[in-house]
Design a protein around this motif. Structure first.
Motif, PDB file in Angstrom:
ATOM      1  N   ASP A  33      43.053  52.482   4.801  1.00 44.71           N
ATOM      2  CA  ASP A  33      42.489  53.299   3.720  1.00 44.71           C
ATOM      3  C   ASP A  33      43.074  54.703   3.773  1.00 44.71           C
ATOM      4  O   ASP A  33      43.431  55.286   2.738  1.00 44.71           O
ATOM      5  N   GLN A  34      43.162  55.250   4.982  1.00 44.57           N
ATOM      6  CA  GLN A  34      43.725  56.583   5.162  1.00 44.57           C
ATOM      7  C   GLN A  34      45.186  56.623   4.729  1.00 44.57           C
ATOM      8  O   GLN A  34      45.626  57.559   4.054  1.00 44.57           O
ATOM      9  N   VAL A  35      45.944  55.591   5.119  1.00 42.36           N
ATOM     10  CA  VAL A  35      47.352  55.525   4.746  1.00 42.36           C
ATOM     11  C   VAL A  35      47.498  55.459   3.229  1.00 42.36           C
ATOM     12  O   VAL A  35      48.361  56.115   2.641  1.00 42.36           O
ATOM     13  N   GLY A  36      46.655  54.660   2.586  1.00 35.43           N
ATOM     14  CA  GLY A  36      46.732  54.510   1.135  1.00 35.43           C
ATOM     15  C   GLY A  36      46.470  55.793   0.391  1.00 35.43           C
ATOM     16  O   GLY A  36      46.939  55.978  -0.743  1.00 35.43           O
ATOM     17  N   GLU A  37      45.752  56.721   1.017  1.00 33.35           N
ATOM     18  CA  GLU A  37      45.425  58.000   0.378  1.00 33.35           C
ATOM     19  C   GLU A  37      46.487  59.062   0.632  1.00 33.35           C
ATOM     20  O   GLU A  37      46.448  60.139   0.028  1.00 33.35           O
ATOM     21  N   GLN A  38      47.437  58.778   1.532  1.00 32.15           N
ATOM     22  CA  GLN A  38      48.456  59.770   1.877  1.00 32.15           C
ATOM     23  C   GLN A  38      49.508  59.896   0.785  1.00 32.15           C
ATOM     24  O   GLN A  38      50.056  58.909   0.316  1.00 32.15           O
ATOM     25  N   LYS A  39      49.798  61.104   0.401  1.00 31.80           N
ATOM     26  CA  LYS A  39      50.866  61.415  -0.547  1.00 31.80           C
ATOM     27  C   LYS A  39      51.567  62.685  -0.054  1.00 31.80           C
ATOM     28  O   LYS A  39      50.908  63.694   0.192  1.00 31.80           O
ATOM     29  N   PRO A  40      52.909  62.686   0.070  1.00 36.75           N
ATOM     30  CA  PRO A  40      53.799  61.547  -0.082  1.00 36.75           C
ATOM     31  C   PRO A  40      53.825  60.662   1.163  1.00 36.75           C
ATOM     32  O   PRO A  40      53.092  60.926   2.124  1.00 36.75           O
ATOM     33  N   ASP A  41      54.705  59.674   1.158  1.00 32.50           N
ATOM     34  CA  ASP A  41      54.904  58.822   2.325  1.00 32.50           C
ATOM     35  C   ASP A  41      55.337  59.690   3.513  1.00 32.50           C
ATOM     36  O   ASP A  41      56.203  60.573   3.365  1.00 32.50           O
ATOM     37  N   PRO A  42      54.723  59.489   4.710  1.00 32.87           N
ATOM     38  CA  PRO A  42      55.038  60.349   5.865  1.00 32.87           C
ATOM     39  C   PRO A  42      56.518  60.381   6.222  1.00 32.87           C
ATOM     40  O   PRO A  42      57.049  61.447   6.558  1.00 32.87           O
ATOM     41  N   VAL A  43      57.191  59.239   6.167  1.00 32.72           N
ATOM     42  CA  VAL A  43      58.617  59.212   6.508  1.00 32.72           C
ATOM     43  C   VAL A  43      59.415  59.997   5.482  1.00 32.72           C
ATOM     44  O   VAL A  43      60.303  60.792   5.826  1.00 32.72           O
ATOM     45  N   ALA A  44      59.100  59.820   4.194  1.00 31.49           N
ATOM     46  CA  ALA A  44      59.806  60.552   3.140  1.00 31.49           C
ATOM     47  C   ALA A  44      59.594  62.053   3.287  1.00 31.49           C
ATOM     48  O   ALA A  44      60.515  62.853   3.073  1.00 31.49           O
ATOM     49  N   PHE A 189      52.671  53.902  10.503  1.00 34.39           N
ATOM     50  CA  PHE A 189      52.415  54.889   9.466  1.00 34.39           C
ATOM     51  C   PHE A 189      52.174  56.298   9.992  1.00 34.39           C
ATOM     52  O   PHE A 189      52.529  57.269   9.333  1.00 34.39           O
ATOM     53  N   LEU A 190      51.567  56.430  11.162  1.00 32.37           N
ATOM     54  CA  LEU A 190      51.065  57.726  11.624  1.00 32.37           C
ATOM     55  C   LEU A 190      51.665  58.146  12.956  1.00 32.37           C
ATOM     56  O   LEU A 190      51.068  58.928  13.687  1.00 32.37           O
ATOM     57  N   PHE A 191      52.846  57.640  13.291  1.00 35.26           N
ATOM     58  CA  PHE A 191      53.457  57.976  14.576  1.00 35.26           C
ATOM     59  C   PHE A 191      53.715  59.479  14.662  1.00 35.26           C
ATOM     60  O   PHE A 191      54.203  60.095  13.720  1.00 35.26           O
ATOM     61  N   SER A 192      53.384  60.080  15.795  1.00 38.60           N
ATOM     62  CA  SER A 192      53.661  61.489  16.020  1.00 38.60           C
ATOM     63  C   SER A 192      53.997  61.709  17.481  1.00 38.60           C
ATOM     64  O   SER A 192      53.600  60.932  18.349  1.00 38.60           O
ATOM     65  N   ILE A 193      54.729  62.779  17.735  1.00 36.77           N
ATOM     66  CA  ILE A 193      55.113  63.088  19.110  1.00 36.77           C
ATOM     67  C   ILE A 193      53.883  63.381  19.958  1.00 36.77           C
ATOM     68  O   ILE A 193      53.766  62.957  21.101  1.00 36.77           O
TER      69      ILE A 193
END
Length: 400
Positions: A33-44, A189-193
């Motif tokens: 649900d959280q990913v679907g609400e994200q704008k823009p795509d994290p990688v982009a 979707f949410l990978f971070s260092i």
């Protein structure tokens, strides 16, 4: 009375497990649900920020840097200006055709004009090192997210992932597997260092986790994706050289030469129990194309079958092993695992071997492969284990 107490205890444990499984399902649903609400795509968004930098540097020149650089060049518009590594022997030398390797001191001189892409499993340590040198525009751009960005960013695929991941929670046989499932999907979707990454689910002994795989003296081992003989030799060692036979398959001609050389150094009594095949495994006998690596190196970490380049023969495992009593199958064949398993249907149904199958090459393999194995042998217990600090080497284990 003892029987009643035992029954009550078992019922309580079952209830606790069921409740925890519901928690995993809920966490997966909330995550998506959280990913679907994200704008823009994290990688982009990351790529856009990097594109705005004056210079782009890839830090790290180990094995995994090669597919990451290739993915950046093939799937993005980023132009890499140079590379960097902590090894003084590499400074001033050119890599990846045309990229000069700088020292960390030289890299620090670019300050905030440079965006750094870390290409090593030690991403946290490198991140800390670079931050101390005053660099701030630092990212980990994994090969997996670049290769699968188109799949992962489609809204309709979020529902596919949600539906199948929730089903997987019920399919998996232990808590560790369910936790790994959740972390893997989160990192898509949410990978971070700074985040959990893969370290919290990393374990050693790939293909041989002691709580899942136990070898017996008369194993008939199938090594699909035998590469240069590394996993084959490890099997020989772990079996105490007490095994019945080995079937080893390697499609890449360069790797197959190394495989032959490695096996040729074994004692003749052991070598005579090993059959080597310079072919791939598939769901039919056919010719397939693949991208070849240089001798002594893997073709690529992901998705090479079907790539233009070399061509080779592919066969069905069931046609090769015949009536042999196969007891253990390992597969790491660059995204062709499901096709190969379809070609091994008779072996799996009839002989119920232990399986260790890589499921990290394509997102959908994370649920398609375990579900297929369970459909062939309903009594299989299914486990997931993850064996690196990055996205590589997630293995599905199936044991009767």
């Amino acid at each position: 009375m003892r029987e009643l107490k035992a029954a009550g205890k078992n019922a309580w444990a079952a209830g606790q497990t069921e409740e925890r499984m519901k928690d995993y399902k809920k966490e997966i649903e909330q995550l998506l649900d959280q990913v679907g609400e994200q704008k823009p795509d994290p990688v982009a968004e990351i790529l856009e920020r990097i594109n705005g930098s004056k210079y782009v540097c890839v830090f790290g020149l180990g094995t995994i840097s090669h597919p990451i650089v290739a993915a950046i060049r093939n799937f993005t518009t980023l132009q890499i200006d140079f590379v960097c590594d902590n090894d003084p022997a590499k400074w001033g030398t050119y890599y990846h055709q045309n990229l000069k390797c700088l020292s960390p001191d030289e890299l620090a001189g670019f300050g905030n004009d440079v965006a750094v892409l870390i290409a090593t499993q030690s991403y946290r340590e490198i991140h800390e090192q670079l931050k101390k040198r005053g660099l701030n525009n630092i990212h980990v751009m994994t090969e997996y997210r670049l290769l699968n960005q188109a799949y992962l960013q489609r809204p309709e695929n979020l529902e596919v992932i949600r539906r199948n991941a929730v089903r997987m929670v019920d399919l998996l046989s232990d808590e560790q597997s369910r936790r790994i499932l959740l972390v893997l999907i989160s990192n898509w979707f949410l990978f971070s260092i700074e985040g959990a990454g893969y370290r919290g689910i990393f374990s050693r002994d790939q293909y041989y986790p002691s709580d899942i795989i136990q070898l017996r003296p008369d194993e008939v081992f199938v090594d699909a994706g035998a590469y240069n003989g590394d996993t084959l030799l490890e099997f020989v060692d772990r079996s105490g050289k007490e095994f019945k036979s080995i079937f080893a398959f390697e499609l890449d001609r360069n790797n197959f030469t190394d495989l032959e050389r490695a096996c040729g150094q074994l004692d003749p009594a052991l070598r005579n129990k090993i059959a080597l095949y310079n072919c791939g495994l598939w769901d039919e006998q056919t010719e397939i194309s693949y991208k070849s690596g240089e001798a002594g190196s893997e073709s690529s970490c992901m998705n090479v079958i079907g790539s233009p380049g070399e061509s080779g023969r592919a066969v069905r495992l069931s046609d090769i092993t015949g009536d042999a009593e196969v007891s253990f199958i390992k597969m790491d064949i660059e995204g062709s695992e499901l096709k190969a398993l379809l070609g091994a249907e008779e072996v799996i149904r009839n002989q119920k071997p232990k399986l260790a199958v890589c499921v990290y090459h394509r997102p959908e393999h994370l649920w398609e492969i375990p579900s297929y194995l369970k459909s062939l042998v309903p009594e299989y217990r299914i486990f997931l284990r993850h064996h690196t600090n990055l996205e590589y080497e997630t293995v599905c284990y199936a044991v009767p």
